[in-house]
Design an enzyme around this catalytic site. Structure first.
Site, PDB file in Angstrom:
ATOM      1  N   ASN A 109      43.424  41.952  42.222  1.00  0.00           N
ATOM      2  CA  ASN A 109      44.074  42.895  41.296  1.00  0.00           C
ATOM      3  C   ASN A 109      43.107  43.731  40.459  1.00  0.00           C
ATOM      4  O   ASN A 109      43.463  44.809  40.002  1.00  0.00           O
ATOM      5  CB  ASN A 109      45.095  42.170  40.407  1.00  0.00           C
ATOM      6  CG  ASN A 109      44.458  41.196  39.457  1.00  0.00           C
ATOM      7  OD1 ASN A 109      43.429  40.606  39.773  1.00  0.00           O
ATOM      8  ND2 ASN A 109      45.041  41.016  38.301  1.00  0.00           N
ATOM      9  N   LYS A 155      32.780  35.441  47.046  1.00  0.00           N
ATOM     10  CA  LYS A 155      33.833  35.657  48.043  1.00  0.00           C
ATOM     11  C   LYS A 155      34.955  36.459  47.402  1.00  0.00           C
ATOM     12  O   LYS A 155      35.719  35.959  46.593  1.00  0.00           O
ATOM     13  CB  LYS A 155      34.404  34.328  48.543  1.00  0.00           C
ATOM     14  CG  LYS A 155      35.279  34.527  49.770  1.00  0.00           C
ATOM     15  CD  LYS A 155      36.426  33.550  49.876  1.00  0.00           C
ATOM     16  CE  LYS A 155      37.658  33.967  49.134  1.00  0.00           C
ATOM     17  NZ  LYS A 155      38.344  35.180  49.618  1.00  0.00           N
ATOM     18  N   GLY A 177      42.311  33.774  39.857  1.00  0.00           N
ATOM     19  CA  GLY A 177      43.346  33.809  40.894  1.00  0.00           C
ATOM     20  C   GLY A 177      44.584  33.080  40.407  1.00  0.00           C
ATOM     21  O   GLY A 177      44.838  32.991  39.202  1.00  0.00           O
ATOM     22  N   SER A 178      45.321  32.522  41.357  1.00  0.00           N
ATOM     23  CA  SER A 178      46.599  31.907  41.007  1.00  0.00           C
ATOM     24  C   SER A 178      46.411  30.500  40.428  1.00  0.00           C
ATOM     25  O   SER A 178      45.365  29.869  40.616  1.00  0.00           O
ATOM     26  CB  SER A 178      47.479  31.839  42.249  1.00  0.00           C
ATOM     27  OG  SER A 178      46.843  31.024  43.217  1.00  0.00           O
ATOM     28  N   GLY A 230      43.736  27.674  41.494  1.00  0.00           N
ATOM     29  CA  GLY A 230      42.863  27.275  40.383  1.00  0.00           C
ATOM     30  C   GLY A 230      42.805  25.761  40.236  1.00  0.00           C
ATOM     31  O   GLY A 230      41.735  25.175  40.026  1.00  0.00           O
ATOM     32  N   GLU A 264      40.275  31.485  35.531  1.00  0.00           N
ATOM     33  CA  GLU A 264      41.194  32.429  34.886  1.00  0.00           C
ATOM     34  C   GLU A 264      42.397  32.547  35.809  1.00  0.00           C
ATOM     35  O   GLU A 264      42.248  32.921  36.974  1.00  0.00           O
ATOM     36  CB  GLU A 264      40.538  33.810  34.719  1.00  0.00           C
ATOM     37  CG  GLU A 264      39.508  33.870  33.615  1.00  0.00           C
ATOM     38  CD  GLU A 264      40.051  33.540  32.235  1.00  0.00           C
ATOM     39  OE1 GLU A 264      41.282  33.627  32.017  1.00  0.00           O
ATOM     40  OE2 GLU A 264      39.242  33.168  31.373  1.00  0.00           O
ATOM     41  N   CYS A 282      46.984  40.050  35.031  1.00  0.00           N
ATOM     42  CA  CYS A 282      47.284  38.734  34.442  1.00  0.00           C
ATOM     43  C   CYS A 282      47.597  38.887  32.954  1.00  0.00           C
ATOM     44  O   CYS A 282      48.188  37.998  32.352  1.00  0.00           O
ATOM     45  CB  CYS A 282      46.179  37.733  34.698  1.00  0.00           C
ATOM     46  SG  CYS A 282      44.559  38.402  34.467  1.00  0.00           S
ATOM     47  N   GLN A 288      53.395  40.029  48.400  1.00  0.00           N
ATOM     48  CA  GLN A 288      53.667  40.184  46.964  1.00  0.00           C
ATOM     49  C   GLN A 288      54.999  40.894  46.752  1.00  0.00           C
ATOM     50  O   GLN A 288      55.762  40.549  45.840  1.00  0.00           O
ATOM     51  CB  GLN A 288      52.524  40.939  46.292  1.00  0.00           C
ATOM     52  CG  GLN A 288      52.678  41.058  44.775  1.00  0.00           C
ATOM     53  CD  GLN A 288      52.717  39.714  44.067  1.00  0.00           C
ATOM     54  OE1 GLN A 288      51.857  38.877  44.273  1.00  0.00           O
ATOM     55  NE2 GLN A 288      53.730  39.485  43.232  1.00  0.00           N
ATOM     56  N   GLU A 344      55.380  32.975  36.666  1.00  0.00           N
ATOM     57  CA  GLU A 344      54.680  34.254  36.795  1.00  0.00           C
ATOM     58  C   GLU A 344      55.155  34.972  38.067  1.00  0.00           C
ATOM     59  O   GLU A 344      55.206  34.375  39.136  1.00  0.00           O
ATOM     60  CB  GLU A 344      53.162  34.058  36.857  1.00  0.00           C
ATOM     61  CG  GLU A 344      52.454  35.399  36.828  1.00  0.00           C
ATOM     62  CD  GLU A 344      50.935  35.290  36.864  1.00  0.00           C
ATOM     63  OE1 GLU A 344      50.418  34.527  37.678  1.00  0.00           O
ATOM     64  OE2 GLU A 344      50.290  35.994  36.070  1.00  0.00           O
ATOM     65  N   GLU A 369      34.988  34.463  29.509  1.00  0.00           N
ATOM     66  CA  GLU A 369      34.195  35.433  30.269  1.00  0.00           C
ATOM     67  C   GLU A 369      33.889  36.618  29.361  1.00  0.00           C
ATOM     68  O   GLU A 369      34.561  36.848  28.370  1.00  0.00           O
ATOM     69  CB  GLU A 369      34.993  35.916  31.481  1.00  0.00           C
ATOM     70  CG  GLU A 369      35.372  34.775  32.411  1.00  0.00           C
ATOM     71  CD  GLU A 369      35.693  35.227  33.816  1.00  0.00           C
ATOM     72  OE1 GLU A 369      34.753  35.549  34.556  1.00  0.00           O
ATOM     73  OE2 GLU A 369      36.871  35.257  34.168  1.00  0.00           O
TER      74      GLU A 369
END
Ligand code: ADP
Length: 479
Positions: A149, A172, A225-226, A230, A247, A281, A328, A381, A460
């Site tokens: 995203n 990656k 990511g999701s 995670g 995150e 997010c 999605q 989400e 971060e």
């Protein structure tokens, strides 16, 4: 058709499998074919990063500064072209793509400066004649697993601090958006980054990602990511005793109080719920509105939505681009059905699949009203252009609904009251709080991250990034 290889040990390394990078605004448009690396490619990249680490960790800070500065300069100079690539592979609008490319440039610029500000502490000991030095050292080889995203900003905000503090990297990127990550690798290689310091291995999470997570030579993993992936990353990193940072998702609340400036509130909510196709997010998906302003707010949101154009991400006049891919889109449509069906909410606007001039994943933004916070559309989400209005009595109820969620990334309030704004900043259970602003849209030089199910580990970005990308050493010296 151009083919883009992985960067392993400074060599562009082809792989036997490739992935087609498809434009979500026009699925007939194939941007290029990108390497789909194997576990062996990931292992070779980790070995190259391990070999490059001792020299890079000792590289003169001015040399590091110059490389990051050169990368920033090239990103700024090419921000239109990179923004166009981003809009083409991810589907956010051209303006959003160019903005994100500029943000990547700002992040490299910030960390170029940080290279020259690496500092430690020197303290007296409680023992006579002894000095104590506290220094930060790089972690070693850092693995990075990134989502689709923010395909240039997120790689940039992991990569720039990692390199600044002397780590070497294996990245990656998400399979849907390898183009921006490849462009960053190309820029850094030409900026003079030594071979093996940054390795790019494009490919599947279950193959390349797993190889990174399993390797004993990777000291730390930064993941965005999701929630599901995670948690898996956390388990794997714990097994191999890696430091990790996650995150993940959000279900971010935006409160609108009776005393809000209606235009400010509608502008902020429209932006953070629906721009970038709601695929942030930090997007607001729960619009918590007090009863005195509720009807005016809903009417004004619908007026704005009627004037919003969903079309090809790169076309003039487009406000909202397509959803990123069929999977999605299916998720978004499933939740719109859940909202209308089992949840029993009112679909006040949108939610229809749209046809445009090209085959793309176009979806009209969906606004639900008459919703309650226990509905699935308000708890899970969705990650699309779908938002709900939750009517509440007063500020106290708004605050309690805002915090009643498994997530805690960002939270907003629109009010002209200093009292409520101050109380919300102090009592919101989110990592980032916005007053009279969208919940999405953050600065590049300050910490980013959340609480509860949204984030794990150090923040971060900004100077706080040092917490993750370095480890602290305490040295005692008897003079
Ligand atoms: P999304 O659903 O938004 O794509 P994911 O969490 O699936 O979110 O993907 C985020 C990143 O994690 C991507 O780069 C993806 O390839 C990677 N990934 C997915 N599964 C795994 C896994 N088992 N191990 C490591 N990385 C993974």
């Amino acid at each position: 058709m151009d083919t883009f290889s992985n960067l392993i040990g400074g060599e562009w390394t082809p792989s036997s499998d490739v992935t087609e990078n498809i434009n979500p605004s026009n699925t007939d448009d194939v941007i290029g074919t990108y390497a789909r690396g194997s576990a062996a490619d990931a292992e070779a990249a980790i070995a190259a990063a391990k070999t490059a680490f001792p020299a890079w960790s000792r590289t003169n800070v001015m040399a590091r500064h110059n490389i990051l500065k050169a990368a920033a300069a090239e990103i700024f100079a090419r921000s239109k072209e990179l923004g166009d690539l981003l809009a083409r592979e991810e589907g956010k609008t051209l303006a959003e793509g160019i903005g994100e490319a500029g943000r990547a440039g700002q992040i490299f610029e910030f960390f170029a400066g940080e290279c020259l500000r690496l500092a430690g502490e020197k303290l007296p000991s409680i023992r006579p004649g002894v000095d104590i030095e506290i220094t930060r050292e790089p972690m070693g080889v850092v693995g990075m697993i990134t989502p689709w995203n923010f395909p240039i900003a997120i790689p940039a905000w992991k990569l720039a601090p990692a390199l600044c503090y002397g780590n070497t990297v294996v990245m990656k990127p998400a399979e849907l958006t390898p183009g921006c990550a490849w462009a960053l690798a190309d820029i850094l290689k030409r900026a003079g980054l030594p071979d093996g310091v940054f390795n790019l291995v494009m490919g599947k999470g279950s193959v390349v990602g797993e190889a990174i997570l399993s390797s004993p030579d990777v000291a730390a993993v930064s993941f965005t990511g999701s929630v599901g992936t995670g948690k898996h990353v956390a388990m794997k990193c714990t097994e191999t005793m890696k430091k990790f940072q996650l995150e993940m998702g959000g279900k971010n609340p935006a409160i609108v109080l009776d005393d809000a400036d209606l235009d400010v509130a509608v502008g902020a909510c429209l932006n953070s719920a629906f721009f970038s196709t709601g695929q942030r997010c930090t997007a607001s998906s729960r619009l918590i509105v007090t009863e005195g302003i509720h009807d005016k707010f809903v009417a004004a949101m619908i007026e704005k939505l009627k004037a919003t154009t969903v079309d090809d991400a790169r076309k003039d006049g487009t406000h909202i681009g397509p959803v990123v891919d069929q999977k999605q889109l299916d998720t978004d449509m499933k939740y719109i059905e859940i909202g209308r069906g089992e949840d029993g909410a009112k679909l006040a606007w949108g939610g229809e699949r749209l046809n445009r001039g090209t085959p793309g994943f176009y979806l009209q933004p969906a606004l639900f009203t008459e919703t309650t916070n226990d509905m699935r559309i308000n708890r899970e989400e969705i990650f699309g252009p779908v938002a709900s209005v939750i009517r509440v009595k007063d500020y106290d109820e708004a605050l309690s609904v805002a915090n009643d969620t498994a997530f805690g990334l960002s939270a907003g309030i629109c009010t002209t009251s200093l009292k409520y704004a101050s109380h919300f900043k102090a009592n919101s259970q989110a990592g980032m709080v916005m007053v009279n602003l969208p919940t999405a849209g953050v600065d590049p030089h300050v910490p980013f991250g959340g609480r509860k199910g949204s984030s794990y580990g150090p923040r971060e970005q900004g100077r706080y990034a040092a917490e993750f990308y370095t480890t602290v050493k305490t040295a005692y010296t008897m003079a």
